[in-house]
Design an enzyme around this catalytic site. Structure first.
Site, PDB file in Angstrom:
ATOM      1  N   ASP A 103       4.537  -4.263   6.790  1.00  0.00           N
ATOM      2  CA  ASP A 103       3.318  -5.020   7.102  1.00  0.00           C
ATOM      3  C   ASP A 103       2.672  -5.491   5.797  1.00  0.00           C
ATOM      4  O   ASP A 103       2.996  -4.993   4.719  1.00  0.00           O
ATOM      5  CB  ASP A 103       2.327  -4.159   7.894  1.00  0.00           C
ATOM      6  CG  ASP A 103       1.780  -2.990   7.086  1.00  0.00           C
ATOM      7  OD1 ASP A 103       2.584  -2.284   6.431  1.00  0.00           O
ATOM      8  OD2 ASP A 103       0.555  -2.780   7.076  1.00  0.00           O
ATOM      9  N   GLU A 169       0.811   0.257   6.826  1.00  0.00           N
ATOM     10  CA  GLU A 169       0.292   0.843   5.583  1.00  0.00           C
ATOM     11  C   GLU A 169      -0.971   0.130   5.137  1.00  0.00           C
ATOM     12  O   GLU A 169      -1.914   0.746   4.662  1.00  0.00           O
ATOM     13  CB  GLU A 169       1.361   0.767   4.480  1.00  0.00           C
ATOM     14  CG  GLU A 169       1.083   1.701   3.297  1.00  0.00           C
ATOM     15  CD  GLU A 169       0.132   1.119   2.255  1.00  0.00           C
ATOM     16  OE1 GLU A 169      -0.467   1.894   1.485  1.00  0.00           O
ATOM     17  OE2 GLU A 169      -0.032  -0.112   2.203  1.00  0.00           O
TER      18      GLU A 169
HETATM   19 ZN   LIG Z   1       1.936  -1.548  -0.440  1.00  0.00          ZN
END
Ligand SMILES: [Zn+2]
Length: 463
Positions: A103, A169
């Site tokens: 992501d 993340e």
């Molecule tokens: Zn990163």
């Protein structure tokens, strides 16, 4: 010095030969706008997980390759999709877990980019695009290193390999804890490589050995029950903006160091880094002085920092002659390695309450805390990783701290306390992760892939 020295020539050739397809595959990933934040189209995160799954599966070395999700902590809602793959070790060889995330951060405004954020573009020796470095290059470094190892020694590896490519993340890894608990057996490894950090520069590798933690929250300052005409009551009652400005000004001392009692510093030597370099890399304007005390890298890696990153108040265009009753700000704090995040939050909360001017009322909400991390550098995996970096880059690795935070590393260590953690990366000081014109240095990408391929080869033949 046995097999690595023999396989290294073949390995270097395989990495070199695989570089064009690694860059092409990376470019395909960058075209998928996999922003994991609320308010963005999650179909793109699904598409990017599927693309990564395909790349990992095609390496041909894994027993299982799956997309899995887990519930967000404290919720029944599922987090974003992660890719997980595993092959078991044989003949007493270790298992290595390769982590990255697929992501990306939101792109911001297209006008701030020299080429469109999701249109991967090579200019000079860099590939530009959101996620080109952070962290789709980390994903591709893992894939390309495995491809090169297979090309050099065949698919019949003794090494155990786990791939874990997270999908949220950049949105706080909110299902990470549940994911670890539910996939503990699949993820178990002796060595964990987190390829989501920086290098010293484009010709010098670095192993990240310290990361600051973070504490963020929303602070609301209120002084009036309703807005009033500033000509009517100004001068006799405090508006919330005045109280907020005075309160926030107490967080730093004259030199700009954090002035909150109870926040600790870590003490360790730092490499030389002069003010000119800081001025250049941070873009400090002429005549503007740096902040803080002590060695510059100690300020960036080992001391706390507090920044106000957002403010809810009337905009300049809409500013009428009014005393604001309430102002909210987002406070973002980086805490030193060794500091407990809860203790850091309590310290700043106590400071704010003790310093609220004019008896202003404070409310604190949306508290988010992440742990700092110090790598234990005494393990054999650190030695192997630094040897691999020296071989691949022709230059010794710098052990560096990082001012930013990767809070999930502390979670990983809690679940796998015996695992040795290696924080590596594909970025360099000009990568501008999270910012417009994010880019990957293609020479660094090449060397990062070779480093990881050498490390895999060393572990595959480790006796
Ligand atoms: Zn990163």
């Amino acid at each position: 010095m046995s097999e690595t020295a023999e396989t290294l020539p073949g390995l270097a050739d395989a990495v070199h030969a695989g570089l064009p397809s690694a860059i092409a595959d990376l470019s395909r990933l960058v075209r998928i706008p996999s922003v994991s934040w609320d308010g963005f189209d999650f179909a793109n995160v699904d598409a990017s997980a599927e693309a990564v799954r395909g790349l990992v599966e095609a390496t041909g070395v894994f027993d299982i390759v799956e997309i899995r999700r887990a519930a967000i902590t404290g919720s029944v809602e599922l987090g974003r999709p992660a890719v997980i793959a595993r092959r078991e070790p044989r003949n007493g060889k270790p298992t290595i877990l390769l982590y990255a995330h697929h992501d990306v951060q939101p792109p911001g405004n297209d006008e701030d980019w020299d080429s469109l954020p999701f249109e991967p573009t090579v200019r000079g020796d860099r590939l530009y695009g959101r996620g080109a470095a952070d962290d789709k290059a980390g994903v591709m470094a893992h894939v390309a290193a495995i491809r090169a190892l297979v090309a050099a020694v065949g698919p019949d590896l003794d090494l155990g390999i786990v791939v874990f490519i997270e999908g949220e993340e950049e949105f706080g890894s909110r299902s990470f804890t549940t994911f670890l608990a539910e996939n503990r057996d699949t993820l178990a490894a002796d060595v964990i490589v987190v390829a989501d950090s920086d290098n010293w520069d484009t010709v010098t590798p670095a192993l990240t050995v310290a990361l600051r933690g973070n504490v963020t929250f929303k602070l609301t300052v209120s002084t009036l029950s309703h807005a009033s005409h500033s000509g009517m009551f100004g001068g006799a009652v405090p508006d919330a903006m005045l109280a907020t400005i005075r309160l926030l000004a107490t967080l730093h001392d004259e030199a700009g160091s954090v002035a909150v009692h109870g926040l600790v510093e870590h003490s360790a030597d730092t490499p030389a880094y002069d003010e000119d370099k800081l001025r250049h890399e941070a873009g400090l304007l002429d005549g503007v002085s740096p902040l803080g005390r002590g060695e510059i890298l100690s300020r960036l890696w080992y001391q706390p920092a507090i920044t106000v990153t957002g403010i809810d108040a009337p905009t300049v265009q809409n500013a009428s002659n009014t005393l604001s009753p309430t102002v909210s700000v987002k406070v973002s704090m980086r805490i030193a390695p060794g500091q407990n995040p809860q203790a850091a939050f309590e310290a700043i909360e106590a400071h704010l309450r003790a310093n609220a001017p004019f008896g202003a009322q404070l409310a604190i909400s949306d508290v988010d805390k992440g742990s700092p991390f110090l790598v234990d550098t005494s393990g054999w995996a650190v030695t192997e990783a630094k040897d691999a970096m020296a071989e691949a880059w022709g230059s010794d690795a710098v052990e560096m701290g990082v001012g930013g935070s990767i809070p999930f590393i502390a979670d990983l260590v809690e679940v796998f306390p015996a695992a040795q953690v290696l924080v590596t990366g594909v970025e360099d000081p000009d990568s501008r992760a999270h910012s417009p014109n994010e880019s990957l240095h293609l020479g660094v990408f090449h060397r990062a892939i070779l480093t990881e391929a050498v490390l895999l080869a060393k572990l595959n033949s480790r006796t």
